[in-house]
Design a protein around this motif. Structure first.
Motif, PDB file in Angstrom:
ATOM      1  N   ALA A   1      32.648 -42.637  71.390  1.00 45.49           N
ATOM      2  CA  ALA A   1      31.759 -42.945  70.264  1.00 45.49           C
ATOM      3  C   ALA A   1      31.545 -44.451  70.157  1.00 45.49           C
ATOM      4  N   LYS A   2      32.600 -45.210  70.354  1.00 45.00           N
ATOM      5  CA  LYS A   2      32.492 -46.669  70.316  1.00 45.00           C
ATOM      6  C   LYS A   2      31.711 -47.190  71.530  1.00 45.00           C
ATOM      7  N   PHE A   3      32.026 -46.662  72.717  1.00 49.17           N
ATOM      8  CA  PHE A   3      31.341 -47.110  73.932  1.00 49.17           C
ATOM      9  C   PHE A   3      29.845 -46.818  73.905  1.00 49.17           C
ATOM     10  N   ILE A   4      29.472 -45.705  73.294  1.00 53.00           N
ATOM     11  CA  ILE A   4      28.043 -45.370  73.207  1.00 53.00           C
ATOM     12  C   ILE A   4      27.311 -46.428  72.394  1.00 53.00           C
ATOM     13  N   ARG A   5      27.940 -46.885  71.323  1.00 50.42           N
ATOM     14  CA  ARG A   5      27.308 -47.930  70.499  1.00 50.42           C
ATOM     15  C   ARG A   5      27.228 -49.259  71.234  1.00 50.42           C
ATOM     16  N   THR A   6      28.238 -49.587  72.025  1.00 49.42           N
ATOM     17  CA  THR A   6      28.254 -50.899  72.678  1.00 49.42           C
ATOM     18  C   THR A   6      27.553 -50.902  74.031  1.00 49.42           C
ATOM     19  N   LEU A   7      27.772 -49.875  74.860  1.00 51.53           N
ATOM     20  CA  LEU A   7      27.192 -49.844  76.198  1.00 51.53           C
ATOM     21  C   LEU A   7      25.877 -49.085  76.277  1.00 51.53           C
ATOM     22  N   GLY A   8      25.715 -48.087  75.433  1.00 50.23           N
ATOM     23  CA  GLY A   8      24.533 -47.226  75.499  1.00 50.23           C
ATOM     24  C   GLY A   8      24.814 -45.980  76.321  1.00 50.23           C
ATOM     25  N   VAL A   9      24.043 -44.949  76.051  1.00 49.22           N
ATOM     26  CA  VAL A   9      24.251 -43.642  76.674  1.00 49.22           C
ATOM     27  C   VAL A   9      23.980 -43.686  78.176  1.00 49.22           C
ATOM     28  N   LYS A  10      22.946 -44.397  78.579  1.00 45.90           N
ATOM     29  CA  LYS A  10      22.573 -44.446  79.997  1.00 45.90           C
ATOM     30  C   LYS A  10      23.709 -45.009  80.848  1.00 45.90           C
ATOM     31  N   LYS A  11      24.297 -46.113  80.416  1.00 44.23           N
ATOM     32  CA  LYS A  11      25.396 -46.713  81.181  1.00 44.23           C
ATOM     33  C   LYS A  11      26.608 -45.798  81.213  1.00 44.23           C
ATOM     34  N   ILE A  12      26.861 -45.122  80.104  1.00 45.07           N
ATOM     35  CA  ILE A  12      27.984 -44.181  80.063  1.00 45.07           C
ATOM     36  C   ILE A  12      27.771 -43.071  81.081  1.00 45.07           C
ATOM     37  N   PHE A  13      26.562 -42.492  81.103  1.00 44.89           N
ATOM     38  CA  PHE A  13      26.235 -41.444  82.075  1.00 44.89           C
ATOM     39  C   PHE A  13      26.449 -41.938  83.501  1.00 44.89           C
ATOM     40  N   ILE A  14      25.970 -43.116  83.798  1.00 48.95           N
ATOM     41  CA  ILE A  14      26.059 -43.649  85.163  1.00 48.95           C
ATOM     42  C   ILE A  14      27.513 -43.890  85.562  1.00 48.95           C
ATOM     43  N   ILE A  15      28.260 -44.571  84.718  1.00 52.73           N
ATOM     44  CA  ILE A  15      29.666 -44.869  85.021  1.00 52.73           C
ATOM     45  C   ILE A  15      30.465 -43.574  85.184  1.00 52.73           C
ATOM     46  N   ALA A  16      30.295 -42.652  84.256  1.00 52.22           N
ATOM     47  CA  ALA A  16      31.045 -41.394  84.310  1.00 52.22           C
ATOM     48  C   ALA A  16      30.641 -40.548  85.515  1.00 52.22           C
TER      49      ALA A  16
ATOM     50  N   VAL B   1      28.194 -36.666  75.157  1.00 47.44           N
ATOM     51  CA  VAL B   1      27.221 -37.715  75.452  1.00 47.44           C
ATOM     52  C   VAL B   1      25.817 -37.129  75.605  1.00 47.44           C
ATOM     53  N   ALA B   2      25.711 -35.934  76.154  1.00 44.28           N
ATOM     54  CA  ALA B   2      24.395 -35.302  76.314  1.00 44.28           C
ATOM     55  C   ALA B   2      23.725 -35.079  74.963  1.00 44.28           C
ATOM     56  N   GLY B   3      24.482 -34.617  73.991  1.00 42.00           N
ATOM     57  CA  GLY B   3      23.925 -34.412  72.650  1.00 42.00           C
ATOM     58  C   GLY B   3      23.477 -35.717  72.025  1.00 42.00           C
ATOM     59  N   THR B   4      24.255 -36.764  72.227  1.00 41.02           N
ATOM     60  CA  THR B   4      23.879 -38.087  71.713  1.00 41.02           C
ATOM     61  C   THR B   4      22.606 -38.577  72.381  1.00 41.02           C
ATOM     62  N   PHE B   5      22.508 -38.359  73.678  1.00 38.75           N
ATOM     63  CA  PHE B   5      21.331 -38.764  74.435  1.00 38.75           C
ATOM     64  C   PHE B   5      20.072 -38.078  73.907  1.00 38.75           C
ATOM     65  N   ILE B   6      20.161 -36.768  73.716  1.00 36.21           N
ATOM     66  CA  ILE B   6      19.019 -36.007  73.185  1.00 36.21           C
ATOM     67  C   ILE B   6      18.672 -36.493  71.787  1.00 36.21           C
ATOM     68  N   ASN B   7      19.673 -36.736  70.989  1.00 36.51           N
ATOM     69  CA  ASN B   7      19.450 -37.192  69.615  1.00 36.51           C
ATOM     70  C   ASN B   7      18.703 -38.529  69.569  1.00 36.51           C
ATOM     71  N   THR B   8      18.946 -39.405  70.530  1.00 35.60           N
ATOM     72  CA  THR B   8      18.255 -40.700  70.534  1.00 35.60           C
ATOM     73  C   THR B   8      16.833 -40.604  71.067  1.00 35.60           C
ATOM     74  N   TRP B   9      16.546 -39.619  71.884  1.00 34.04           N
ATOM     75  CA  TRP B   9      15.209 -39.495  72.480  1.00 34.04           C
ATOM     76  C   TRP B   9      14.249 -38.634  71.663  1.00 34.04           C
ATOM     77  N   PHE B  10      14.773 -37.814  70.764  1.00 38.11           N
ATOM     78  CA  PHE B  10      13.928 -36.866  70.048  1.00 38.11           C
ATOM     79  C   PHE B  10      14.023 -37.064  68.532  1.00 38.11           C
ATOM     80  N   THR B  11      12.871 -36.956  67.890  1.00 42.27           N
ATOM     81  CA  THR B  11      12.841 -36.908  66.434  1.00 42.27           C
ATOM     82  C   THR B  11      12.481 -35.499  65.971  1.00 42.27           C
ATOM     83  N   ASP B  12      11.604 -34.847  66.697  1.00 38.93           N
ATOM     84  CA  ASP B  12      11.233 -33.451  66.446  1.00 38.93           C
ATOM     85  C   ASP B  12      11.721 -32.594  67.608  1.00 38.93           C
ATOM     86  N   SER B  13      11.819 -31.328  67.401  1.00 37.71           N
ATOM     87  CA  SER B  13      12.214 -30.361  68.433  1.00 37.71           C
ATOM     88  C   SER B  13      13.569 -30.667  69.057  1.00 37.71           C
ATOM     89  N   LYS B  14      14.494 -31.178  68.264  1.00 37.09           N
ATOM     90  CA  LYS B  14      15.831 -31.495  68.789  1.00 37.09           C
ATOM     91  C   LYS B  14      16.560 -30.241  69.258  1.00 37.09           C
TER      92      LYS B  14
END
Length: 176
Positions: A78-93, A131-144
């Motif tokens: 949760a902390k890393f997502i705020r500091t690094l962002g979801v994309k970097k987390i996905f790539i590193i993991a 992380v996938a749920g967080t990623f979707i949440n940041t990309w979508f406002t409708d149809s989540k």
């Protein structure tokens, strides 16, 4: 609004929003991250236990270790997502998980599996539902809900595709 494609097929002229491509990308990541790394674990159990002389209970403990370490690392993510962002987390993991998959193939003692599992647990959340749920949440406002369903369907597809494929590969060339 319809347009005619070469006079034969009516198609909607509406363009697909880029966020839907992201939902499909997350489904692919989930297909590999959960479908390949988690859903195929049972396929490996018998060949590994037979080859290395482990009991199934001893071998299964490594999955428990992955889960326990993952649970403890969720707040860290949760902390890393705020500091690094979801994309970097996905790539590193993703990179770490690919390396760890190779490490499992090199394991010859039960403690090797346990140590690899602990490290795997640290990176497991980076390619899973959290992380996938967080990623979707940041990309979508409708149809989540629909976007989340599309993203998460990758896990089932991955399990359905990789489990039988992994079984065939193990039969042909072995578990390593």
């Amino acid at each position: 609004q319809f347009i005619v494609y070469k006079g034969l097929i009516p198609m909607f002229a509406k363009k697909i929003h880029p966020s839907w491509y992201m939902a499909v990308l997350v489904a692919f990541i989930m297909m590999i991250g959960v479908g390949l790394f988690s859903s195929t674990n049972g396929v490996f159990m018998k060949p590994i236990c037979d080859d290395l002389g482990f009991s199934r209970g001893e071998y299964s403990l490594h999955r428990t270790l992955i889960t326990l370490v993952s649970v403890f690392f969720m707040p860290v993510y949760a902390k890393f997502i705020r500091t690094l962002g979801v994309k970097k987390i996905f790539i590193i993991a993703s990179i770490a998980s690919a390396i760890l998959l190779c490490c499992y193939a090199s394991c010859s003692r039960i403690w090797h599996f346990y140590l690899t599992a602990i490290i795997h647990g640290i990176f497991n959340n980076g390619i899973s539902f959290f992380v996938a749920g967080t990623f979707i949440n940041t990309w979508f406002t409708d149809s989540k809900g629909l976007a989340t369903a599309i993203a998460y369907c990758g896990t089932g597809l991955g399990g359905a595709l990789f489990s039988p494929l992994t079984g065939v590969i193990i039969e042909q060339i072995g578990w390593r």
